[in-house]
Design an enzyme around this catalytic site. Sequence first.
Site, PDB file in Angstrom:
ATOM      1  N   THR A   1     -38.538  74.046  -2.728  1.00  0.00           N
ATOM      2  CA  THR A   1     -37.207  74.178  -2.126  1.00  0.00           C
ATOM      3  C   THR A   1     -37.287  74.328  -0.614  1.00  0.00           C
ATOM      4  OG1 THR A   1     -36.202  75.057  -4.110  1.00  0.00           O
ATOM      5  CG2 THR A   1     -35.183  75.705  -2.054  1.00  0.00           C
TER       6      THR A   1
ATOM      7  N   SER B   1     -42.321  72.296  -7.541  1.00  0.00           N
ATOM      8  CA  SER B   1     -43.472  72.910  -8.221  1.00  0.00           C
ATOM      9  C   SER B   1     -43.323  72.844  -9.734  1.00  0.00           C
ATOM     10  CB  SER B   1     -43.653  74.355  -7.771  1.00  0.00           C
ATOM     11  OG  SER B   1     -42.633  75.188  -8.273  1.00  0.00           O
TER      12      SER B   1
ATOM     13  N   THR C   1     -40.945  77.791  -5.702  1.00  0.00           N
ATOM     14  CA  THR C   1     -41.017  79.139  -6.269  1.00  0.00           C
ATOM     15  C   THR C   1     -41.175  79.133  -7.793  1.00  0.00           C
ATOM     16  OG1 THR C   1     -38.613  79.238  -6.432  1.00  0.00           O
ATOM     17  CG2 THR C   1     -39.611  80.146  -4.435  1.00  0.00           C
ATOM     18  N   ASP C   2     -40.758  78.035  -8.434  1.00  0.00           N
ATOM     19  CA  ASP C   2     -40.738  78.034  -9.906  1.00  0.00           C
ATOM     20  C   ASP C   2     -42.095  78.364 -10.516  1.00  0.00           C
ATOM     21  OD1 ASP C   2     -38.063  77.451  -9.958  1.00  0.00           O
ATOM     22  OD2 ASP C   2     -38.292  75.337 -10.472  1.00  0.00           O
TER      23      ASP C   2
HETATM   24  N1  ASP Z   1     -37.636  73.720  -8.249  1.00  0.00           N
HETATM   25  C1  ASP Z   1     -38.122  74.291  -7.012  1.00  0.00           C
HETATM   26  C2  ASP Z   1     -39.634  74.266  -7.031  1.00  0.00           C
HETATM   27  O1  ASP Z   1     -40.246  75.093  -7.666  1.00  0.00           O
HETATM   28  C3  ASP Z   1     -37.628  75.664  -6.828  1.00  0.00           C
HETATM   29  C4  ASP Z   1     -38.101  76.354  -5.584  1.00  0.00           C
HETATM   30  O2  ASP Z   1     -38.931  75.905  -4.833  1.00  0.00           O
HETATM   31  O3  ASP Z   1     -37.601  77.458  -5.350  1.00  0.00           O
HETATM   32  O4  ASP Z   1     -40.194  73.453  -6.382  1.00  0.00           O
END
Ligand code: ASP
Length: 330
Positions: free
Chosen positions: A12, A56, A89-90
């Site tokens: 993100t 991610s 973050t995932d």
């Molecule tokens: N879907 C995103 C990822 O993990 C969410 C994030 O980065 O917060 O790449």
Amino acid sequence: MPHIVLVATGGTIASFAATEGGPVSAGLSGDALLQSLHAPLPGITVEVDNFTVAGSNALTLEAVHGVCRHIDARLSEPGVDGVVVTHGTDTMEESAFLARLLVRSDKPVVFTGAQRHAGQPDTDGPRNMRDAILAAAIPDLTGVGAVILFEGEIHGARHVSKVHASRVDTFRSNGHGKLGEVDEDEVHLYTRPARPRLVLDAPLLDPEVELVAAGLGSTPRYLEWCASSGVSGVVIEAFGRGNAPKGYAEAIRKLVAAGIPVILATRCTEGRTRAIYGSDGGAVTLVEAGAILAGDLSAAKARLLLAALLPTLPAGPERLALIAEAVTKV
Ligand code: ASP
């Protein structure tokens, strides 16, 4: 002057919506992220190293194994003092755990990202990234293993997890607490992990290790499928102390008899598994059937540990004992 390498992988923090209100996806390079910092870095040089640009959630074990190898290669350069990894973050807690496990160097490795994408006026990315660079530049983090820096807090990779789907203070080390924090330009490390880091020399991560979550009254159907589908290891996210529904003990017995190791983790975010309860599905019965208890290691991280161990372990009866030993040391 500390020299930090910024390994950019997407997430993100590197994402935006190409059309107003449209889907958000990763597309920014590490150079763009570095340009977005709100304040200059005091006496630190940063070199951008664009590794990939992906969400991610879509990274493979092979890709993250490659990231860990790459971090190690960069840290082996005498002029490099630390690495910051920008990441979604995932699955950040999983990649950070793998970096703790696979990166040989003791130099600082700091993962960071954002919950609000780069196109949002209040994106948290630039501050997180600046804090992460400051943290990677201090020698105090040497030997701590990979950490996550988010919303001013430093969390060790062994215990951290993402606990909120959207809020910016999403990372917690439940039952353990943060290791430190960043306050403006100051980095404070309050705690170091008591246990020495287990470092594995894994040539690859076995992608055939499955994670099966138990629910109230769920059937052992997925475990039976695992026994006949070329799966090489199974982690069960079980209840409480490591108990599972009826029928799981028999399914575990068959998996273990077929040479497929089974680790039993708890879905509770605090506390440890322990063989206390008997009867069908109690952890005493599951351990008798051959399952290995994960202690306080989360199911997601137990799966990664197993994926890193399996390519290195000999086949045969001693394999289960070696896996159980690694679980206690990680
Ligand atoms: N879907 C995103 C990822 O993990 C969410 C994030 O980065 O917060 O790449």
